[in-house]
Design a protein around this motif. Sequence first.
Motif, mmCIF file in Angstrom:
data_model
loop_
_atom_site.group_PDB
_atom_site.id
_atom_site.type_symbol
_atom_site.label_atom_id
_atom_site.label_comp_id
_atom_site.label_asym_id
_atom_site.label_seq_id
_atom_site.Cartn_x
_atom_site.Cartn_y
_atom_site.Cartn_z
ATOM 1 N N SER A 2 0.843 -1.190 0.000
ATOM 2 C CA SER A 2 0.000 0.000 0.000
ATOM 3 C C SER A 2 0.888 1.254 0.000
ATOM 4 O O SER A 2 2.000 1.221 0.522
ATOM 5 N N PRO A 3 0.378 2.375 -0.600
ATOM 6 C CA PRO A 3 1.224 3.575 -0.653
ATOM 7 C C PRO A 3 1.472 4.147 0.741
ATOM 8 O O PRO A 3 0.620 4.045 1.618
ATOM 9 N N ASP A 4 2.648 4.728 0.922
ATOM 10 C CA ASP A 4 3.028 5.331 2.188
ATOM 11 C C ASP A 4 2.134 6.546 2.465
ATOM 12 O O ASP A 4 2.083 7.461 1.654
ATOM 13 N N PRO A 5 1.377 6.547 3.615
ATOM 14 C CA PRO A 5 0.420 7.648 3.865
ATOM 15 C C PRO A 5 1.092 9.020 3.980
ATOM 16 O O PRO A 5 0.517 10.023 3.582
ATOM 17 N N SER A 7 3.863 9.997 2.392
ATOM 18 C CA SER A 7 4.236 10.440 1.043
ATOM 19 C C SER A 7 3.010 10.875 0.268
ATOM 20 O O SER A 7 3.060 11.846 -0.485
ATOM 21 N N SER A 8 1.895 10.139 0.445
ATOM 22 C CA SER A 8 0.698 10.530 -0.315
ATOM 23 C C SER A 8 0.130 11.848 0.219
ATOM 24 O O SER A 8 -0.420 12.638 -0.557
ATOM 25 N N ALA A 9 0.288 12.115 1.533
ATOM 26 C CA ALA A 9 -0.147 13.406 2.092
ATOM 27 C C ALA A 9 0.696 14.531 1.486
ATOM 28 O O ALA A 9 0.166 15.576 1.075
ATOM 29 N N ALA A 11 2.189 14.459 -1.363
ATOM 30 C CA ALA A 11 1.842 14.585 -2.787
ATOM 31 C C ALA A 11 0.557 15.402 -2.954
ATOM 32 O O ALA A 11 0.459 16.242 -3.862
ATOM 33 N N ARG A 12 -0.420 15.163 -2.060
ATOM 34 C CA ARG A 12 -1.687 15.925 -2.113
ATOM 35 C C ARG A 12 -1.431 17.405 -1.872
ATOM 36 O O ARG A 12 -1.940 18.269 -2.589
ATOM 37 N N ASP A 15 0.226 19.038 -4.831
ATOM 38 C CA ASP A 15 -0.744 19.344 -5.900
ATOM 39 C C ASP A 15 -1.467 20.653 -5.615
ATOM 40 O O ASP A 15 -1.641 21.495 -6.496
ATOM 41 N N GLY A 99 7.650 18.956 -2.450
ATOM 42 C CA GLY A 99 7.448 17.831 -1.538
ATOM 43 C C GLY A 99 8.122 18.017 -0.189
ATOM 44 O O GLY A 99 8.197 17.088 0.599
#
Lengths: 184, 70
Positions: A2-5, A7-9, A11-12, A15, A99
Motif C-alpha cells: 500500500s502507498p506510504d500515507p 508520502s501521499s499526504a 503529494a496531495r 498538488d 514535496g
Amino acid sequence: MSPDPLSSAAARVADEAKRLRPWVYGLFVLSVVLVATEIATDGIAGTRHLRELHDTGDKLSFAQVMGAFLRQVLRAAPAIALTSALWYAQNYLARLEKGELWTTSTAALVDEVGRAMVTASALMVAIVPTVSLWLDGRGAFQFDLEATPVVLGGLGLALIVVSRGLRAALDAAGTLKSDHDQFV
Amino acid sequence: MAIVVRLDVMLALRKKRAKDLAAEIGLTEANLSLLRTGKVKGVRFETLDAICKALSCQPGALLEFVDVED
C-alpha cells in the motif's frame, strides 16, 4: 504494497500548492508593480515640489532633498513589507510543491509571512507617522491606531504562533516518518 | 535485538535470488537487503504475508528468536 500515507499526504499538498502558487506569485508581481508605480508617482510629485521650491528662488538644502526622498521611502514601506510577505508565501508554496512538507525550515517561512505582516502593521501604526513628524522637525511620537493595521498586526502575530505550533508538529511528524521508514 | 531474520536461508532453500523476490513482492531491493541483514525496526504483516506466499513458507521459518543477554 500500500502507498506510504506520509508520502501521499505530501503529494496531495504538493498538488494543492502547485495550483495556488501561480496566483500568489501573480499577486506578488502585481504588488511589486503597484509599489514601484507608487514610488515613481510620489517621486515625480516630490521632484516637482522640489523644483517649484527651487524656481521660487529658495536654495534647496541637502536636508530638504533627503527629506523628500525619505518621505517617499516611508510612504511605500508598509506596502514593501506586505509585498515581502507575499514573496515568503510563494516561497513556502514552492517548497510544498517540491514535496518538502516535513521540514522545519519550510514552516519557518510561515513565520516570515507573519513577521512581515507585523512589520507592516508597526510601520503603519507607529514608525511612519513618528518618523514623518521627525522629518518635519516637529519631534515627539505619533501613533495612528486605525483598525486595518491593528487587525493586520494581530493576524501576523497569530500566524507566528501558528507557525511555531506547526514547527513543533512537523518535528514530531519528522521523527514519526523516520521511524516509519525503518519498517519494511 | 534477539530476533534474527532467516530470509537468506529460505532464499537458498527455495533457490531464489533476492532480486527476483523483491520484484515479486513489490519491495525495493534496498529495503529487502535491509530486511535480510536485520537492519530494520520492524516488518509489516503485509510484507511478511507477501514473502511467505512467494517462498511458500511460514513466518516462523523467516524469523527466529535467539535469547541473548543485552
